[in-house]
Design a protein around this motif. Structure first.
Motif, PDB file in Angstrom:
ATOM      1  N   ASN A 191     -58.352  26.777  51.917  1.00  0.00           N
ATOM      2  CA  ASN A 191     -57.177  27.260  51.218  1.00  0.00           C
ATOM      3  C   ASN A 191     -57.127  29.061  51.174  1.00  0.00           C
ATOM      4  O   ASN A 191     -56.089  29.371  50.799  1.00  0.00           O
ATOM      5  CB  ASN A 191     -57.256  26.642  49.968  1.00  0.00           C
TER       6      ASN A 191
ATOM      7  N   HIS B   3     -55.514  11.674  54.924  1.00  0.00           N
ATOM      8  CA  HIS B   3     -56.396  11.893  53.614  1.00  0.00           C
ATOM      9  C   HIS B   3     -56.357  11.521  52.479  1.00  0.00           C
ATOM     10  O   HIS B   3     -57.199  11.105  51.681  1.00  0.00           O
ATOM     11  CB  HIS B   3     -56.523  13.578  53.878  1.00  0.00           C
ATOM     12  N   GLY B   4     -55.045  11.633  51.930  1.00  0.00           N
ATOM     13  CA  GLY B   4     -54.677  11.051  50.547  1.00  0.00           C
ATOM     14  C   GLY B   4     -54.482   9.825  50.217  1.00  0.00           C
ATOM     15  O   GLY B   4     -54.535   9.150  49.195  1.00  0.00           O
TER      16      GLY B   4
ATOM     17  N   THR C 199     -55.560  20.925  49.589  1.00  0.00           N
ATOM     18  CA  THR C 199     -56.589  19.859  49.327  1.00  0.00           C
ATOM     19  C   THR C 199     -57.825  20.528  49.471  1.00  0.00           C
ATOM     20  O   THR C 199     -58.088  21.627  49.907  1.00  0.00           O
ATOM     21  CB  THR C 199     -56.470  18.693  50.433  1.00  0.00           C
ATOM     22  N   GLU C 200     -58.890  19.736  49.055  1.00  0.00           N
ATOM     23  CA  GLU C 200     -60.179  20.307  48.893  1.00  0.00           C
ATOM     24  C   GLU C 200     -60.729  20.600  50.156  1.00  0.00           C
ATOM     25  O   GLU C 200     -61.731  21.129  50.328  1.00  0.00           O
ATOM     26  CB  GLU C 200     -61.065  19.203  48.094  1.00  0.00           C
ATOM     27  N   GLN C 201     -60.399  19.546  51.327  1.00  0.00           N
ATOM     28  CA  GLN C 201     -61.045  19.908  52.723  1.00  0.00           C
ATOM     29  C   GLN C 201     -60.455  21.001  53.317  1.00  0.00           C
ATOM     30  O   GLN C 201     -61.017  21.582  54.202  1.00  0.00           O
ATOM     31  CB  GLN C 201     -60.541  18.657  53.299  1.00  0.00           C
TER      32      GLN C 201
ATOM     33  N   ALA D  88     -56.428  16.644  56.861  1.00  0.00           N
ATOM     34  CA  ALA D  88     -56.204  17.193  55.283  1.00  0.00           C
ATOM     35  C   ALA D  88     -55.292  18.118  55.447  1.00  0.00           C
ATOM     36  O   ALA D  88     -55.187  19.337  56.141  1.00  0.00           O
ATOM     37  CB  ALA D  88     -57.676  17.814  55.037  1.00  0.00           C
TER      38      ALA D  88
END
Length: 268
Positions: A201, A224-225, A196-198, A192
């Motif tokens: 951040n 991941h994407g 990204t949400e994983q 990730a």
């Protein structure tokens, strides 16, 4: 709902023999066959590329339940004699089930060149992290191909509920100088990517600072994407290359030369 039905398919296979019932649980981490795959494969990668000024590798990711597509991907890579090794960017499973890891491991072992596999966020579900550790090894690892260090990181912070250092800054810091006389340039690999949400951040900016302290960071790789994306995430000149899922039937081949690198996007 997808999770519920998948678990119905995976859960509680009961084998009846005489008056005994044996339950096989999908998260039992009963790893049959080869274990600690990455460490063994790293030895092969480093031996195969030790004296190479120019080398090539394939980057694939997110095979999940698309095992037929993964098998086709492996076959396509095998027909290319000039690839030195393969990196799988994680999400080898959909639900972190032990058998899912074994299915993927056995397909990757059909590669006719060495490979390593990273930990993806789906691979963390259930007892997946433990199954990954037993089957493949530690989620943070590094190896050297030619004179390029590949630093492979667990970046699936949300799966750990922020209870562990993900990404592991101590590991990254150690790799600044570990085996320093054996490499001049660096590549960072993760499942990730930042933002990204994983990813955690809250530490996205320090993460970028840390990876740039690796000698001559060339580029970063992520999955991941599920699609091809080429982006300067931090707008500082370092490109993050996201590869597609096996379902999309695309992957990268990178060529590292003494002075630069190039890439191809392969359709299979």
């Amino acid at each position: 709902m997808r999770f519920i039905w998948a678990m119905v398919g995976l859960l509680g296979l009961s084998l009846v023999s005489c008056d005994k019932v044996f339950d096989v649980h999908p998260y039992d981490v009963n790893i049959k066959g080869e274990k600690h795959v990455n460490a063994k494969q790293i030895v092969k990668i480093e031996e195969a590329t030790k004296d190479k000024a120019t080398f090539r590798f394939a980057f694939i990711s997110d095979s999940h339940q698309w095992l037929n597509d993964l098998s086709d991907e492996v076959s396509d890579i095998n027909r290319r004699a000039d690839i030195d090794f393969v990196i799988h960017g994680g999400d080898m499973t959909d639900f972190g089930g032990t058998q899912e890891f074994l299915w993927t491991r056995d397909r990757l072992k059909k590669l006719n060149k060495p490979f390593v596999a990273l930990l993806g966020n789906h691979d963390c579900l259930g007892t997946g992290t433990k199954a990954y550790r037993v089957t493949f090894g530690h989620p943070d690892f590094a190896f050297i191909a030619g004179r390029v260090k590949f630093v492979c990181l667990n970046t699936n912070a949300i799966e750990y509920d922020y209870s562990q250092p993900v990404p592991n800054f101590d590991f990254i810091k150690a790799e600044w100088t570990n085996r320093a006389d054996e490499f001049d340039r660096s590549v960072v690999c993760m499942h990730a990517p930042p933002f990204t949400e994983q990813f955690n951040n809250n530490v996205a900016e320090p993460f970028n600072d840390y990876i740039h302290k690796l000698p001559q960071l060339m580029f970063c790789l992520d999955g991941h994407g599920h699609h091809i994306r080429i982006q300067d995430l931090y707008e500082d000149g370092t490109i993050f290359y996201m590869t597609a899922s096996a379902k999309e039937r695309k992957y990268y081949i990178f060529t590292i030369t003494p002075d630069d690198y190039s890439y191809e996007i392969i359709d299979f």
